[in-house]
Scaffold this motif. Structure first.
Motif, PDB file in Angstrom:
ATOM      1  N   PRO A 214      -1.243 -14.750   7.096  1.00 37.87           N
ATOM      2  CA  PRO A 214      -1.327 -13.283   7.202  1.00 37.87           C
ATOM      3  C   PRO A 214      -0.016 -12.565   6.900  1.00 37.87           C
ATOM      4  O   PRO A 214      -0.026 -11.348   6.679  1.00 37.87           O
ATOM      5  N   GLU A 215       1.105 -13.280   6.893  1.00 39.64           N
ATOM      6  CA  GLU A 215       2.388 -12.647   6.614  1.00 39.64           C
ATOM      7  C   GLU A 215       2.789 -12.753   5.141  1.00 39.64           C
ATOM      8  O   GLU A 215       3.861 -12.284   4.749  1.00 39.64           O
ATOM      9  N   SER A 216       1.956 -13.388   4.326  1.00 34.36           N
ATOM     10  CA  SER A 216       2.271 -13.538   2.905  1.00 34.36           C
ATOM     11  C   SER A 216       1.439 -12.569   2.083  1.00 34.36           C
ATOM     12  O   SER A 216       0.293 -12.268   2.422  1.00 34.36           O
ATOM     13  N   CYS A 217       2.027 -12.098   0.999  1.00 32.32           N
ATOM     14  CA  CYS A 217       1.336 -11.176   0.094  1.00 32.32           C
ATOM     15  C   CYS A 217       0.814 -11.970  -1.095  1.00 32.32           C
ATOM     16  O   CYS A 217       1.582 -12.659  -1.772  1.00 32.32           O
ATOM     17  N   TYR A 218      -0.475 -11.875  -1.338  1.00 28.06           N
ATOM     18  CA  TYR A 218      -1.093 -12.622  -2.430  1.00 28.06           C
ATOM     19  C   TYR A 218      -1.610 -11.719  -3.544  1.00 28.06           C
ATOM     20  O   TYR A 218      -2.092 -12.217  -4.561  1.00 28.06           O
ATOM     21  N   LEU A 219      -1.556 -10.406  -3.353  1.00 25.47           N
ATOM     22  CA  LEU A 219      -2.207  -9.488  -4.272  1.00 25.47           C
ATOM     23  C   LEU A 219      -1.274  -8.971  -5.354  1.00 25.47           C
ATOM     24  O   LEU A 219      -0.060  -8.877  -5.173  1.00 25.47           O
ATOM     25  N   GLY A 220      -1.880  -8.646  -6.475  1.00 26.66           N
ATOM     26  CA  GLY A 220      -1.192  -7.945  -7.549  1.00 26.66           C
ATOM     27  C   GLY A 220      -2.041  -6.750  -7.964  1.00 26.66           C
ATOM     28  O   GLY A 220      -3.228  -6.660  -7.606  1.00 26.66           O
ATOM     29  N   PHE A 221      -1.453  -5.826  -8.701  1.00 22.63           N
ATOM     30  CA  PHE A 221      -2.182  -4.611  -9.062  1.00 22.63           C
ATOM     31  C   PHE A 221      -1.879  -4.208 -10.498  1.00 22.63           C
ATOM     32  O   PHE A 221      -0.746  -4.353 -10.972  1.00 22.63           O
ATOM     33  N   GLU A 222      -2.912  -3.708 -11.175  1.00 23.16           N
ATOM     34  CA  GLU A 222      -2.757  -3.060 -12.474  1.00 23.16           C
ATOM     35  C   GLU A 222      -3.164  -1.604 -12.275  1.00 23.16           C
ATOM     36  O   GLU A 222      -4.288  -1.308 -11.857  1.00 23.16           O
ATOM     37  N   ILE A 223      -2.229  -0.693 -12.567  1.00 21.29           N
ATOM     38  CA  ILE A 223      -2.442   0.716 -12.233  1.00 21.29           C
ATOM     39  C   ILE A 223      -2.254   1.572 -13.480  1.00 21.29           C
ATOM     40  O   ILE A 223      -1.269   1.421 -14.218  1.00 21.29           O
TER      41      ILE A 223
ATOM     42  N   LEU B  21       0.811  -1.206   0.000  1.00 23.28           N
ATOM     43  CA  LEU B  21       0.000   0.000   0.000  1.00 23.28           C
ATOM     44  C   LEU B  21       0.853   1.269   0.000  1.00 23.28           C
ATOM     45  O   LEU B  21       0.491   2.278  -0.606  1.00 23.28           O
ATOM     46  N   SER B  22       2.024   1.197   0.654  1.00 21.16           N
ATOM     47  CA  SER B  22       2.896   2.377   0.697  1.00 21.16           C
ATOM     48  C   SER B  22       3.427   2.714  -0.701  1.00 21.16           C
ATOM     49  O   SER B  22       3.620   3.894  -1.023  1.00 21.16           O
ATOM     50  N   PHE B  23       3.642   1.708  -1.527  1.00 17.77           N
ATOM     51  CA  PHE B  23       4.103   1.966  -2.889  1.00 17.77           C
ATOM     52  C   PHE B  23       3.004   2.657  -3.701  1.00 17.77           C
ATOM     53  O   PHE B  23       3.274   3.574  -4.486  1.00 17.77           O
ATOM     54  N   ILE B  24       1.767   2.214  -3.489  1.00 10.11           N
ATOM     55  CA  ILE B  24       0.653   2.822  -4.216  1.00 10.11           C
ATOM     56  C   ILE B  24       0.456   4.268  -3.760  1.00 10.11           C
ATOM     57  O   ILE B  24       0.224   5.174  -4.584  1.00 10.11           O
ATOM     58  N   ASN B  25       0.562   4.507  -2.446  1.00  5.27           N
ATOM     59  CA  ASN B  25       0.457   5.875  -1.936  1.00  5.27           C
ATOM     60  C   ASN B  25       1.556   6.761  -2.497  1.00  5.27           C
ATOM     61  O   ASN B  25       1.333   7.928  -2.824  1.00  5.27           O
ATOM     62  N   TYR B  26       2.758   6.204  -2.610  1.00  7.10           N
ATOM     63  CA  TYR B  26       3.872   6.989  -3.140  1.00  7.10           C
ATOM     64  C   TYR B  26       3.624   7.352  -4.608  1.00  7.10           C
ATOM     65  O   TYR B  26       3.925   8.461  -5.054  1.00  7.10           O
ATOM     66  N   LEU B  27       3.071   6.396  -5.364  1.00 13.54           N
ATOM     67  CA  LEU B  27       2.762   6.660  -6.773  1.00 13.54           C
ATOM     68  C   LEU B  27       1.736   7.778  -6.906  1.00 13.54           C
ATOM     69  O   LEU B  27       1.810   8.599  -7.829  1.00 13.54           O
ATOM     70  N   SER B  28       0.754   7.800  -5.986  1.00 11.90           N
ATOM     71  CA  SER B  28      -0.270   8.860  -6.053  1.00 11.90           C
ATOM     72  C   SER B  28       0.337  10.230  -5.821  1.00 11.90           C
ATOM     73  O   SER B  28      -0.221  11.241  -6.253  1.00 11.90           O
ATOM     74  N   GLY B  29       1.509  10.272  -5.143  1.00 14.55           N
ATOM     75  CA  GLY B  29       2.208  11.540  -4.964  1.00 14.55           C
ATOM     76  C   GLY B  29       2.959  11.989  -6.199  1.00 14.55           C
ATOM     77  O   GLY B  29       3.345  13.168  -6.314  1.00 14.55           O
TER      78      GLY B  29
END
Length: 726
Positions: free
Chosen positions: A209-218, A179-187
């Motif tokens: 809960p410690e694994s990341c399963y998501l991907g994003f297209e932005i 989420l921090s990467f996405i917030n940084y991109l919005s800046g």
């Protein structure tokens, strides 16, 4: 966890991936670059690296990491995949193959088999990366850098950046928050669209809960350059898949992204959204148009056609997405149909089926002796089921000969470059099936024949042009079924075999006498003598007298034969005939005196009676045609008197026919082939043995050698008779 079995799976998977990478690189060299081929090579290196990392195989991981970087530059079109780089990558694949082989041979201990080669290859790869980096730095520092970065050619029309993000599973454990990467991109600009990919989410019970399963297209509207956006992901790039497409990117770049999508999406709209050419809002608007058309009773246009019609997505991009969709459907279908089984387990199953065949035959024999009709009938049904189980089990071991053929494009490429010749390899009949155990043992004999054809058969460029031949030689591999056998042909359009030179060399070596009469076919067979060579000088490929005797020995071990067809000035064909299986066959039982023999049923043409008068000579008239024959009683020096009326079995192998004379015909049976010991190694006419239902041993006849014996006049000679202990 059984690490040994998991490591075996790693070795097998790595070999398959290396074969895929080699095939893709050879196709790039011969047919040109394509996104699919480049991605295939990249995925192979990336997957091997990831799998090796699970076992801490640092030698493989560190080497494939550098290869992956090079192939990633090729995918990003910042590096040109020319012929020298293809050669380097092929050598890298060879080196990785040796690392994988060493992993298997050392029982899991990864050792470097060739440190010198490793350093040479790594240096070549780093030089390639260094040259590319230097060009990139110049472009960034240039006043016109923004212009140079904008791709030329047909664009997809988007006015925004598209980022395809697949974070690694351990990104949260490493202290990073997607989420921090996405917030940084919005800046850095305005996020126009964000599409979350949740396909990798497991079932609730398996959720970590410690694994990341998501991907994003932005989709991002920003004035930032690509380097700025790329630097955002510097700390997660190692374990993640990050792809960035600039505004007005070329259509080919979007097609590459769609082709490389890791998810197995099935719907066209989802693929286009993940590929950056369509937003979720645009897809919703198009679907509304479709629904309105249906409500009005008219035929709604297909989604792809509608997207092109509304000028939302270009036709080539839609075609690539539809192709991706089809690939997923085919892959999913094959995954449901195919399961991998260890070869050892399959061999155990075949052995048990063989014992079942023998036990079933014994039960039927006992039932027939007791004359219990109901039991005979029941066991007849059991026998039918056993036959079906046998056929299904044998089919499990049948694989396409293409597994052997697929290694020869690389062999032809390397050898033709070494010889300075242009050679075109044509492969036909790769789908022909034969026993897996035979496929594995065919590789060496075929390799020797192919290399011999390129070195000795196909002429140098100047010689070909001088005699009016095209400058590119032709080498063909072909396979097909014939008369219960598989035939494999290696043909070339070279100058053929020089029988005079072969004969002179054979006389010089004392293989034949000066006045010995031999046909061209018999002279050609002399090249299989150990140490025989007509080469004038020793090279890396020939001249040491090693090779063709290996071919003959390998084919003999497979109970096959090899034939040479040669026409001076036009070329030569090496034809190998092999039995389809080495395990279980349908047989035809015959007897001479008290001895029982089995003839492979596929080679039996017909049977007839023969009187003593008809058999007084070595030829019999069959419907007006002369047919040579042999008597098994004479071939194996069996005691007893022949009956007044004998039986003649007409057999066929290839295009040759002959007769085998026996006392009685016993009928069809299934034969489980058992190997013969050294005691029988010199016996002509026998290829194996089998156990009958009553426990007795029957010998399986070697039909090709009996046909050859009939052509010689049927005189077996003392060295061919069975030992007294038989």
């Amino acid at each position: 966890m059984d690490l040994s079995s998991a490591r075996d799976a790693l070795v097998q998977e790595s070999r398959e991936l290396l074969a895929d990478m080699e095939r893709a690189l050879l196709e790039i060299e011969s047919e040109g670059q394509s996104a699919e081929r480049i991605n295939a090579a990249f995925r192979a290196a990336h997957t091997i690296k990831g799998s090796a990392g699970l076992f801490g195989l640092d030698l493989i991981v560190s080497f494939t990491h550098v290869m992956e970087n090079v192939l990633d530059r090729v995918r990003g079109e910042t590096l040109r995949l020319d012929a020298p780089l293809v050669s380097i990558l092929l050598r890298c694949g060879d080196y990785l193959g040796r690392l994988v082989d060493g992993l298997e041979d050392a029982g899991g201990d990864s050792r470097d088999p060739d440190p010198g080669t490793r350093e040479v290859l790594l240096e070549a790869l780093r030089e390639t990366l260094g040259a590319t980096s230097a060009k990139t730095e110049v472009a960034v520092d240039s006043p016109d850098a923004r212009v140079e970065r904008e791709p030329s050619g047909a664009g997809a029309g988007n006015d925004h950046w598209h980022l395809s993000l697949r974070f690694g599973a351990d990104v949260l454990r490493n202290g990073m928050d997607p989420l921090s990467f996405i917030n940084y991109l919005s800046g850095l600009g305005t996020i126009k669209a964000l599409y979350t990919l949740e396909e990798r989410l497991p079932a609730a019970a398996d959720f970590d809960p410690e694994s990341c399963y998501l991907g994003f297209e932005i989709d991002l509207v920003s004035d930032a350059d690509k380097k700025t956006l790329d630097d955002v992901f510097e700390f997660v790039r190692e374990d993640s898949e990050i792809r960035i497409l600039p505004p007005r990117a070329k259509i080919d770049e979007f097609i590459d992204l769609i082709t490389a999508l890791p998810e197995s999406r099935q719907r066209l709209g989802e693929i286009l959204i993940a590929g950056g050419t369509l937003t979720a809002n645009e897809l919703e608007r198009i679907l509304e148009i479709q629904n309105k058309a249906r409500e009005q009773g008219s035929e709604a246009p297909r989604l792809g056609e509608l997207l092109v019609q509304e000028q939302m997505v270009q036709a080539p991009v839609v075609a690539a997405a539809l192709s991706r969709q089809k690939q997923h459907e085919e892959r999913r279908s094959s995954e449901q149909k195919i399961i991998k089984v260890e070869a050892a387990r399959l061999d155990q199953l075949i052995n048990l089926v063989g014992e079942l065949v023998i036990a079933s035959a014994g039960a039927r024999l006992q039932a027939e002796r007791t004359r219990q009709s109901e039991l005979v009938e029941v066991l007849g049904e059991v026998g039918t089921l056993v036959e079906q189980i046998r056929d299904r089990a044998l089919n499990l071991r049948m694989i396409q000969i293409g597994e052997v053929f697929q290694r020869f494009p690389r062999v032809v490429r390397d050898v033709s470059q070494e010889l300075g010749k242009k050679i075109d390899l044509v492969i036909t009949g790769a789908e022909t099936e034969l026993d897996k155990s035979m496929v594995e043992r065919l590789a060496d004999p075929l390799t020797h024949i192919v290399r011999n054809a390129m070195d000795h058969g196909i002429e140098p460029l100047e010689e070909r042009l001088a005699v009016g031949k095209p400058e590119q030689g032709r080498l063909q591999l072909n396979a097909f079924h014939e008369s219960g056998c598989i035939v494999i042909e290696v043909s070339d359009d070279g100058h053929g075999l020089d029988t005079e030179r072969i004969r002179a060399k054979a006389i010089e070596r004392g293989l034949i006498s000066v006045d010995e009469p031999l046909s061209d076919s018999e002279i050609n067979q002399l090249i299989f003598a150990p140490g025989f060579s007509t080469a004038e000088k020793v090279t890396n490929l020939s001249g040491r007298g090693v090779g063709m005797d290996v071919v003959k020995r390998g084919v003999d071990q497979l109970r096959g034969e090899i034939e040479i067809l040669s026409t001076r000035g036009e070329g030569a064909t090496f034809r190998i005939r092999l039995p389809l299986t080495l395990a279980i066959i349908d047989g035809f039982q015959v007897s001479v005196d008290n001895a029982v023999f089995v003839i492979p049923l596929d080679m039996v043409v017909e049977c007839s009676d023969m009187s003593a008068e008809e058999g007084s000579k070595r030829l019999v008239s069959l419907r007006g045609e002369p047919l040579p024959f042999v008597r098994l009683r004479e071939v194996f020096d069996l005691a007893g008197d022949a009956p007044s009326r004998e039986s003649l079995i007409v057999v066929e192998y290839g295009k040759q026919r002959a007769g085998i004379v026996v006392d009685r015909l016993l009928g069809e049976s299934q034969a489980v082939i058992k190997p013969l010991g050294k005691l029988f190694s010199g016996v002509r006419g026998i290829s194996g043995s089998t156990i009958l239902g009553d426990g007795a041993v029957a010998l399986i006849l070697d039909v090709p050698s009996l046909i050859a014996l009939s052509a010689e006049g049927g005189d077996s000679g003392p060295h061919q008779s069975l030992p007294a202990t038989a």
